[in-house]
Design a protein around this motif. Structure first.
Motif, PDB file in Angstrom:
ATOM      1  N   VAL A  41      -4.480  12.465   2.975  1.00  0.00           N
ATOM      2  CA  VAL A  41      -4.219  11.158   2.374  1.00  0.00           C
ATOM      3  C   VAL A  41      -5.472  10.282   2.384  1.00  0.00           C
ATOM      4  N   PRO A  42      -6.221  10.201   3.491  1.00  0.00           N
ATOM      5  CA  PRO A  42      -7.448   9.380   3.448  1.00  0.00           C
ATOM      6  C   PRO A  42      -8.480   9.888   2.434  1.00  0.00           C
ATOM      7  N   GLU A  43      -8.590  11.212   2.279  1.00  0.00           N
ATOM      8  CA  GLU A  43      -9.531  11.756   1.291  1.00  0.00           C
ATOM      9  C   GLU A  43      -9.117  11.357  -0.118  1.00  0.00           C
ATOM     10  N   LEU A  44      -7.831  11.438  -0.420  1.00  0.00           N
ATOM     11  CA  LEU A  44      -7.347  11.045  -1.742  1.00  0.00           C
ATOM     12  C   LEU A  44      -7.536   9.552  -1.977  1.00  0.00           C
ATOM     13  N   ALA A  45      -7.309   8.743  -0.953  1.00  0.00           N
ATOM     14  CA  ALA A  45      -7.507   7.298  -1.085  1.00  0.00           C
ATOM     15  C   ALA A  45      -8.970   6.986  -1.365  1.00  0.00           C
ATOM     16  N   ASP A  46      -9.884   7.660  -0.684  1.00  0.00           N
ATOM     17  CA  ASP A  46     -11.316   7.444  -0.916  1.00  0.00           C
ATOM     18  C   ASP A  46     -11.713   7.840  -2.338  1.00  0.00           C
ATOM     19  N   LYS A  47     -11.197   8.983  -2.805  1.00  0.00           N
ATOM     20  CA  LYS A  47     -11.516   9.419  -4.166  1.00  0.00           C
ATOM     21  C   LYS A  47     -11.010   8.412  -5.193  1.00  0.00           C
ATOM     22  N   LEU A  48      -9.799   7.918  -4.989  1.00  0.00           N
ATOM     23  CA  LEU A  48      -9.238   6.952  -5.921  1.00  0.00           C
ATOM     24  C   LEU A  48      -9.974   5.623  -5.851  1.00  0.00           C
ATOM     25  N   ASN A  49     -10.345   5.198  -4.662  1.00  0.00           N
ATOM     26  CA  ASN A  49     -11.070   3.929  -4.519  1.00  0.00           C
ATOM     27  C   ASN A  49     -12.420   3.975  -5.216  1.00  0.00           C
ATOM     28  N   LYS A  62      -0.258   2.628   3.490  1.00  0.00           N
ATOM     29  CA  LYS A  62       0.460   1.988   4.581  1.00  0.00           C
ATOM     30  C   LYS A  62       1.741   2.769   4.838  1.00  0.00           C
ATOM     31  N   LEU A  63       2.181   2.822   6.070  1.00  0.00           N
ATOM     32  CA  LEU A  63       3.410   3.509   6.425  1.00  0.00           C
ATOM     33  C   LEU A  63       4.482   2.469   6.711  1.00  0.00           C
ATOM     34  N   HIS A  64       5.598   2.554   5.979  1.00  0.00           N
ATOM     35  CA  HIS A  64       6.721   1.657   6.219  1.00  0.00           C
ATOM     36  C   HIS A  64       7.366   2.081   7.530  1.00  0.00           C
ATOM     37  N   GLU A  65       7.397   1.179   8.500  1.00  0.00           N
ATOM     38  CA  GLU A  65       7.793   1.530   9.860  1.00  0.00           C
ATOM     39  C   GLU A  65       9.247   1.980   9.968  1.00  0.00           C
ATOM     40  N   LYS A  66      10.146   1.319   9.284  1.00  0.00           N
ATOM     41  CA  LYS A  66      11.568   1.624   9.445  1.00  0.00           C
ATOM     42  C   LYS A  66      11.964   2.951   8.809  1.00  0.00           C
ATOM     43  N   THR A  67      11.401   3.266   7.656  1.00  0.00           N
ATOM     44  CA  THR A  67      11.814   4.475   6.931  1.00  0.00           C
ATOM     45  C   THR A  67      10.790   5.602   6.997  1.00  0.00           C
ATOM     46  N   ASN A  68       9.630   5.348   7.588  1.00  0.00           N
ATOM     47  CA  ASN A  68       8.533   6.330   7.635  1.00  0.00           C
ATOM     48  C   ASN A  68       8.153   6.824   6.244  1.00  0.00           C
ATOM     49  N   THR A  69       8.097   5.902   5.318  1.00  0.00           N
ATOM     50  CA  THR A  69       7.734   6.201   3.938  1.00  0.00           C
ATOM     51  C   THR A  69       6.321   5.706   3.676  1.00  0.00           C
ATOM     52  N   ILE A  70       5.535   6.499   2.970  1.00  0.00           N
ATOM     53  CA  ILE A  70       4.174   6.104   2.605  1.00  0.00           C
ATOM     54  C   ILE A  70       4.232   5.089   1.476  1.00  0.00           C
ATOM     55  N   MET A  71       3.508   3.999   1.643  1.00  0.00           N
ATOM     56  CA  MET A  71       3.396   2.971   0.611  1.00  0.00           C
ATOM     57  C   MET A  71       1.948   2.882   0.165  1.00  0.00           C
ATOM     58  N   ILE A  72       1.741   2.630  -1.095  1.00  0.00           N
ATOM     59  CA  ILE A  72       0.406   2.422  -1.657  1.00  0.00           C
ATOM     60  C   ILE A  72       0.313   0.966  -2.082  1.00  0.00           C
ATOM     61  N   LEU A  73      -0.707   0.269  -1.591  1.00  0.00           N
ATOM     62  CA  LEU A  73      -0.946  -1.114  -1.971  1.00  0.00           C
ATOM     63  C   LEU A  73      -2.187  -1.169  -2.848  1.00  0.00           C
ATOM     64  N   VAL A  83      -1.923  -6.704  -5.551  1.00  0.00           N
ATOM     65  CA  VAL A  83      -1.583  -6.698  -6.965  1.00  0.00           C
ATOM     66  C   VAL A  83      -0.272  -5.955  -7.182  1.00  0.00           C
ATOM     67  N   ARG A  84      -0.104  -4.839  -6.445  1.00  0.00           N
ATOM     68  CA  ARG A  84       1.098  -4.029  -6.626  1.00  0.00           C
ATOM     69  C   ARG A  84       1.380  -3.212  -5.372  1.00  0.00           C
ATOM     70  N   GLU A  85       2.660  -3.018  -5.088  1.00  0.00           N
ATOM     71  CA  GLU A  85       3.103  -2.149  -4.002  1.00  0.00           C
ATOM     72  C   GLU A  85       3.899  -1.003  -4.608  1.00  0.00           C
ATOM     73  N   ILE A  86       3.602   0.210  -4.176  1.00  0.00           N
ATOM     74  CA  ILE A  86       4.317   1.372  -4.701  1.00  0.00           C
ATOM     75  C   ILE A  86       4.802   2.184  -3.511  1.00  0.00           C
ATOM     76  N   PRO A  87       6.060   2.312  -3.251  1.00  0.00           N
ATOM     77  CA  PRO A  87       7.180   1.502  -3.725  1.00  0.00           C
ATOM     78  C   PRO A  87       7.153   0.134  -3.051  1.00  0.00           C
ATOM     79  N   LYS A  88       7.909  -0.787  -3.594  1.00  0.00           N
ATOM     80  CA  LYS A  88       7.925  -2.147  -3.060  1.00  0.00           C
ATOM     81  C   LYS A  88       8.535  -2.160  -1.663  1.00  0.00           C
ATOM     82  N   GLU A  89       7.928  -2.953  -0.779  1.00  0.00           N
ATOM     83  CA  GLU A  89       8.399  -3.026   0.605  1.00  0.00           C
ATOM     84  C   GLU A  89       9.815  -3.592   0.671  1.00  0.00           C
ATOM     85  N   LYS A  90      10.124  -4.545  -0.196  1.00  0.00           N
ATOM     86  CA  LYS A  90      11.480  -5.108  -0.215  1.00  0.00           C
ATOM     87  C   LYS A  90      12.507  -4.031  -0.572  1.00  0.00           C
TER      88      LYS A  90
END
Length: 110
Positions: A41-49, A62-73, A83-90
């Motif tokens: 995941v960090p390698e992919l984030a660096d490539k995309l950045n 970011k890791l959503h603590e309650k559901t252990n789901t990966i979030m992209i900000l 600008v955008r959260e994928i998926p939205k934290e809410k």
């Protein structure tokens, strides 16, 4: 609408491959699949950045603590505004709360 699998007429959607033909990969597709590398995941984030520099944004993982789901900000470089959260934290919070009400998450062994 039912489609007989033995019928000779083909119902294809443009942009999608036929299921029967996808089992027979060409030699170039086979070589491409063998050349694929598994990234962390960090390698992919660096490539995309590196590619998002022109857009003036970057991503944070970011890791959503309650559901252990990966979030992209997607964050603006100059203002550090999200600008955008994928998926939205809410949405993840709402999903977690519904699962708690239904009883999907249990804290105790029975």
């Amino acid at each position: 609408m039912r489609v007989d699998p033995n019928s000779s007429s083909a119902f294809l959607i443009s942009g999608l491959k036929d299921i029967t033909s996808s089992t027979y990969l060409s030699q170039s597709e086979t070589e491409q699949s063998q050349n694929k590398r598994n990234y962390t995941v960090p390698e992919l984030a660096d490539k995309l950045n590196k590619r998002l520099v022109e857009a003036g944004t970057h991503i944070q993982v970011k890791l959503h603590e309650k559901t252990n789901t990966i979030m992209i900000l997607v964050v603006a470089d100059d203002t550090e505004e999200i600008v955008r959260e994928i998926p939205k934290e809410k949405m993840l919070d709402m999903m977690y709360n519904m699962c708690v009400q239904v009883g999907v998450f249990l804290d105790e062994k029975m």
